[in-house]
Enzyme design. Sequence first.
Site, mmCIF file in Angstrom:
data_model
loop_
_atom_site.group_PDB
_atom_site.id
_atom_site.type_symbol
_atom_site.label_atom_id
_atom_site.label_comp_id
_atom_site.label_asym_id
_atom_site.label_seq_id
_atom_site.Cartn_x
_atom_site.Cartn_y
_atom_site.Cartn_z
ATOM 1 N N HIS A 205 5.436 -19.107 -5.011
ATOM 2 C CA HIS A 205 6.020 -18.164 -3.792
ATOM 3 C C HIS A 205 6.714 -18.662 -3.123
ATOM 4 O O HIS A 205 8.063 -17.882 -2.594
ATOM 5 C CB HIS A 205 4.475 -17.789 -3.100
ATOM 6 N N GLY B 100 7.598 0.348 -9.560
ATOM 7 C CA GLY B 100 8.811 -0.427 -8.894
ATOM 8 C C GLY B 100 9.927 0.416 -9.574
ATOM 9 O O GLY B 100 11.113 0.577 -8.834
ATOM 10 N N ASP C 37 8.376 -9.631 -8.528
ATOM 11 C CA ASP C 37 7.462 -10.888 -8.412
ATOM 12 C C ASP C 37 6.108 -9.957 -9.670
ATOM 13 O O ASP C 37 5.280 -9.611 -9.105
ATOM 14 C CB ASP C 37 6.616 -10.959 -7.096
ATOM 15 N N SER C 38 6.767 -9.984 -10.836
ATOM 16 C CA SER C 38 6.039 -9.148 -11.732
ATOM 17 C C SER C 38 5.060 -10.044 -12.685
ATOM 18 O O SER C 38 5.264 -11.125 -12.902
ATOM 19 C CB SER C 38 6.979 -8.285 -12.440
ATOM 20 N N ASP D 241 4.018 -10.685 -16.921
ATOM 21 C CA ASP D 241 5.001 -11.076 -17.828
ATOM 22 C C ASP D 241 5.662 -9.499 -18.391
ATOM 23 O O ASP D 241 4.636 -8.578 -18.303
ATOM 24 C CB ASP D 241 4.136 -11.767 -19.055
ATOM 25 N N PRO E 182 2.633 -2.436 -18.002
ATOM 26 C CA PRO E 182 3.415 -1.584 -17.003
ATOM 27 C C PRO E 182 4.891 -2.427 -16.542
ATOM 28 O O PRO E 182 5.659 -1.868 -16.011
ATOM 29 C CB PRO E 182 2.699 -1.479 -15.700
HETATM 30 N N1 SAM Z 1 2.674 -14.937 -9.956
HETATM 31 C C1 SAM Z 1 2.752 -13.877 -10.814
HETATM 32 C C2 SAM Z 1 2.707 -14.513 -12.511
HETATM 33 O O1 SAM Z 1 2.050 -15.349 -12.814
HETATM 34 O O2 SAM Z 1 3.359 -13.557 -13.224
HETATM 35 C C3 SAM Z 1 3.046 -12.500 -10.671
HETATM 36 C C4 SAM Z 1 1.908 -12.259 -9.779
HETATM 37 S S1 SAM Z 1 1.854 -10.371 -9.263
HETATM 38 C C5 SAM Z 1 0.040 -10.442 -8.877
HETATM 39 C C6 SAM Z 1 2.185 -9.303 -10.570
HETATM 40 C C7 SAM Z 1 2.194 -7.844 -10.170
HETATM 41 O O3 SAM Z 1 3.310 -7.028 -10.592
HETATM 42 C C8 SAM Z 1 1.030 -7.161 -10.685
HETATM 43 O O4 SAM Z 1 0.141 -7.059 -9.447
HETATM 44 C C9 SAM Z 1 1.110 -5.970 -11.160
HETATM 45 O O5 SAM Z 1 0.377 -4.849 -10.865
HETATM 46 C C10 SAM Z 1 2.475 -5.794 -10.823
HETATM 47 N N2 SAM Z 1 3.370 -4.756 -11.758
HETATM 48 C C11 SAM Z 1 3.357 -4.714 -12.996
HETATM 49 N N3 SAM Z 1 4.270 -3.984 -13.376
HETATM 50 C C12 SAM Z 1 4.686 -3.371 -12.262
HETATM 51 C C13 SAM Z 1 5.640 -2.133 -12.066
HETATM 52 N N4 SAM Z 1 6.343 -1.494 -13.143
HETATM 53 N N5 SAM Z 1 6.036 -1.854 -10.719
HETATM 54 C C14 SAM Z 1 5.533 -2.516 -9.775
HETATM 55 N N6 SAM Z 1 4.530 -3.450 -10.010
HETATM 56 C C15 SAM Z 1 4.143 -3.877 -11.262
#
Ligand code: SAM
Length: 281
Positions: free
Chosen positions: A62, A138, A156-157, A159, A163
Amino acid sequence: MDLWFTERYPQGWGITFKIERSLYSGKSRYQRIDVLETAGHGRLLVIDGCVMFTEADEFVYHEMLTHVPLFSHPNPKRVLVIGGGDGGAVREIVRHSCVEEVVLVDIDEDVIKVSREFFPSVSCELDNPKVQVLAEDGVRYLESCPPKSFDIILVDSTDPVGPAVGLFEKPFFEKCFRALKRDGIMAAQSGSPYFQLDLVGRVHRTVAQVFPAVRTYIAGTPSYGGLWTFVIGSKNGDPAQGPIREDQLAVSDLKYYNYEVHKGAFALPNYILREIGKQEK
Ligand code: SAM
């Protein structure tokens, strides 16, 4: 009885935690979410079987996702976070007193709820009056976002599966470029240089098609099996030159990021340089 959780990587690798107990397990509209109490690393957030972070080393990811771009910008006021529903990136962003507004857009409101309940030390700034939290895709959010709205966009997504697939593609980075102001900077997590080297190269080259200055940088995160990469695209200026603001003292209680770490994070091993298409020095 011994309980262990393993995230399995390709090529017969894995990262394993000894588990004391499961605190939460649920299926949202988009993904399966688990919270596990580990024996030695605090609580662990798992999405669709993949480690998101542990309480013990989330500070590395972070701090590096946020402070490298924020300290590379002369005066960041409006920041957008795509994903990051756990709140860890937001917690770091609001340490910068120049930031006036943070918009967090995570597709999955259950991640936000789970983090508020089980990870108070990570989600602690989600109710900060400067922060607006939206449960939205997003990509869609950026489509309706007026041009030149933000100084910084952080991705911060998860993999690139489910989605998150669209968050690693050129049209998405073009939307980020459009939504950024003149000095704007985008940074995104871009995968493991051991387990996802092709992804690291692909994301770097894709961002380079959109932004005039692009760099990949690294940090060591034990819970992700070693080094992790981030890609940074800038409209004006090279983030690898180091922090350009003098107010580091305002965030002096950081555990990982500092001036030297910022500069050093851009020193890449040859095998990563080759993958992203840069010459060895
Ligand atoms: N530290 C992290 C890792 O190990 O990859 C990332 C953590 S964060 C919890 C990832 C977030 O991305 C999830 O909460 C997921 O819901 C969000 N996410 C995935 N696809 C997305 C999209 N299209 N738009 C917005 N958020 C998305």
